[in-house]
Enzyme design. Structure first.
Site, PDB file in Angstrom:
ATOM      1  CD1 TRP A   1      -6.957  10.594  -7.540  1.00 31.37           C
ATOM      2  CD2 TRP A   1      -8.345   8.936  -8.106  1.00 31.37           C
ATOM      3  NE1 TRP A   1      -7.868  11.086  -8.430  1.00 31.37           N
ATOM      4  CE2 TRP A   1      -8.732  10.091  -8.804  1.00 31.37           C
ATOM      5  CE3 TRP A   1      -9.078   7.765  -8.305  1.00 31.37           C
ATOM      6  CZ2 TRP A   1      -9.813  10.126  -9.672  1.00 31.37           C
ATOM      7  CZ3 TRP A   1     -10.161   7.791  -9.179  1.00 31.37           C
ATOM      8  CH2 TRP A   1     -10.511   8.967  -9.855  1.00 31.37           C
TER       9      TRP A   1
ATOM     10  CD  GLU B   1     -11.054   3.774  -5.809  1.00 31.32           C
ATOM     11  OE1 GLU B   1     -11.263   2.671  -5.280  1.00 31.32           O
ATOM     12  OE2 GLU B   1     -10.000   4.410  -5.676  1.00 31.32           O
TER      13      GLU B   1
ATOM     14  CD  GLN C   1      -2.980   0.946   0.084  1.00 30.25           C
ATOM     15  OE1 GLN C   1      -3.218  -0.137  -0.419  1.00 30.25           O
ATOM     16  NE2 GLN C   1      -3.549   2.057  -0.330  1.00 30.25           N
TER      17      GLN C   1
ATOM     18  CG  ASP D   1      -9.183  -2.344  -6.724  1.00 26.45           C
ATOM     19  OD1 ASP D   1     -10.120  -2.011  -5.975  1.00 26.45           O
ATOM     20  OD2 ASP D   1      -8.047  -1.843  -6.668  1.00 26.45           O
TER      21      ASP D   1
ATOM     22  CG  HIS E   1      -7.194  -3.064  -1.688  1.00 24.15           C
ATOM     23  ND1 HIS E   1      -7.610  -4.039  -2.555  1.00 24.15           N
ATOM     24  CD2 HIS E   1      -7.683  -1.907  -2.171  1.00 24.15           C
ATOM     25  CE1 HIS E   1      -8.313  -3.489  -3.537  1.00 24.15           C
ATOM     26  NE2 HIS E   1      -8.376  -2.184  -3.320  1.00 24.15           N
TER      27      HIS E   1
ATOM     28  CB  SER F   1      -5.818   0.538   1.900  1.00 22.01           C
ATOM     29  OG  SER F   1      -6.379  -0.268   0.878  1.00 22.01           O
TER      30      SER F   1
ATOM     31  CB  ALA G   1      -6.472   4.167   1.439  1.00 23.93           C
TER      32      ALA G   1
ATOM     33  CG  HIS H   1     -12.593  -0.488  -3.703  1.00 25.29           C
ATOM     34  ND1 HIS H   1     -11.264  -0.608  -3.337  1.00 25.29           N
ATOM     35  CD2 HIS H   1     -13.305  -0.740  -2.579  1.00 25.29           C
ATOM     36  CE1 HIS H   1     -11.181  -0.917  -2.066  1.00 25.29           C
ATOM     37  NE2 HIS H   1     -12.418  -0.995  -1.563  1.00 25.29           N
TER      38      HIS H   1
HETATM   39 ZN   LIG Z   1      -9.524  -0.801  -4.421  1.00 27.62          ZN
END
Ligand SMILES: [Zn+2]
Length: 230
Positions: free
Chosen positions: A142, A200, A114, A158, A151, A149, A144, A203
């Protein structure tokens, strides 16, 4: 008052002025550099009080240090949390059966990855000629910051079309149907003010079927839903 005292007073006044000036200078110059570190101290740890799948991770709530993921590796090498894997699989199977070809282009990321993504995006904006401050602001919109995040939980993916076989209709399908499988479009365009993240279309975040259904029906983003059930 004698001249000596007056001079001393003047000198101390001057010293204070100099100190104030130096402090202001340091704060301005180092502000950008320190932003990230200071930011980190004020971000609280996200809780799992509403269940693991409803953990709220955003710029104000970071992934807890002791958050554990049990990862499943997809055929293309991307990883996701085992909690979301069966539903993701099911969704993709149904999509393919209908002639849509999605692929997970980014699943789980550790904080190092990240960080890399964040730094690369920032460097790209700097390369485009933005000032340090502007570039950071744009990057935050855009990407994190590491620790914040979704993720990093393995609960978000994504999803892009497999470009050889599908186009943007994949996003439309997801927007319409993902909630049936417990996934939500995490950053809708009309919720940017609340989520702090730009629209997004790719996502998706697993929140479980029950929550996803309510969020879809009531048009709530995750921040709003957590408030709604609290
Ligand atoms: Zn994402």
């Amino acid at each position: 008052m004698n001249k000596k005292t007056e001079k001393r007073k003047e000198r101390s006044r001057f010293r204070i002025l100099v100190l104030v000036f130096i402090a202001a200078f340091i704060m301005t110059v180092a502000g950008d550099m320190l932003h990230k570190d200071f930011g980190g101290y004020f971000i609280k740890e996200a809780t799992m009080e509403n269940g693991r799948e409803l953990i709220l991770v955003n710029s104000e709530n970071k992934v807890p240090e002791d958050f554990e993921t049990e990862l499943v590796t997809l055929t293309n090498g991307e990883k996701v949390d085992s909690l979301i894997y069966p539903r993701l699989q099911e969704m993709f199977d149904d999509m393919r059966a209908e002639g849509y070809y999605p692929q997970v282009v980014s699943g789980y990321r550790d904080s190092e990855k990240q960080e890399d993504i964040f730094e690369n995006k920032y460097a790209a904006f700097r390369g485009e000629g933005y000032s340090k401050k502007e570039a950071r602001k744009l990057t935050e919109k855009w990407v994190a910051e590491p620790g914040t995040s979704e993720h990093e939980t393995g609960l978000a993916v994504d999803i892009n079309p497999d470009r050889e076989k599908s186009g943007n209709e994949v996003y439309k399908w997801l927007e319409k149907n993902a909630h049936k499988y417990g996934f939500i479009k995490r950053y809708p365009e009309e919720k940017t003010e609340i989520t702090g993240i730009a629209d997004e279309s790719w996502h998706y975040r697993y929140v479980g079927e029950k929550a996803a259904k309510v969020m879809k029906e009531k048009n709530l983003c995750l921040e709003e839903y957590i408030e709604y059930i609290s």
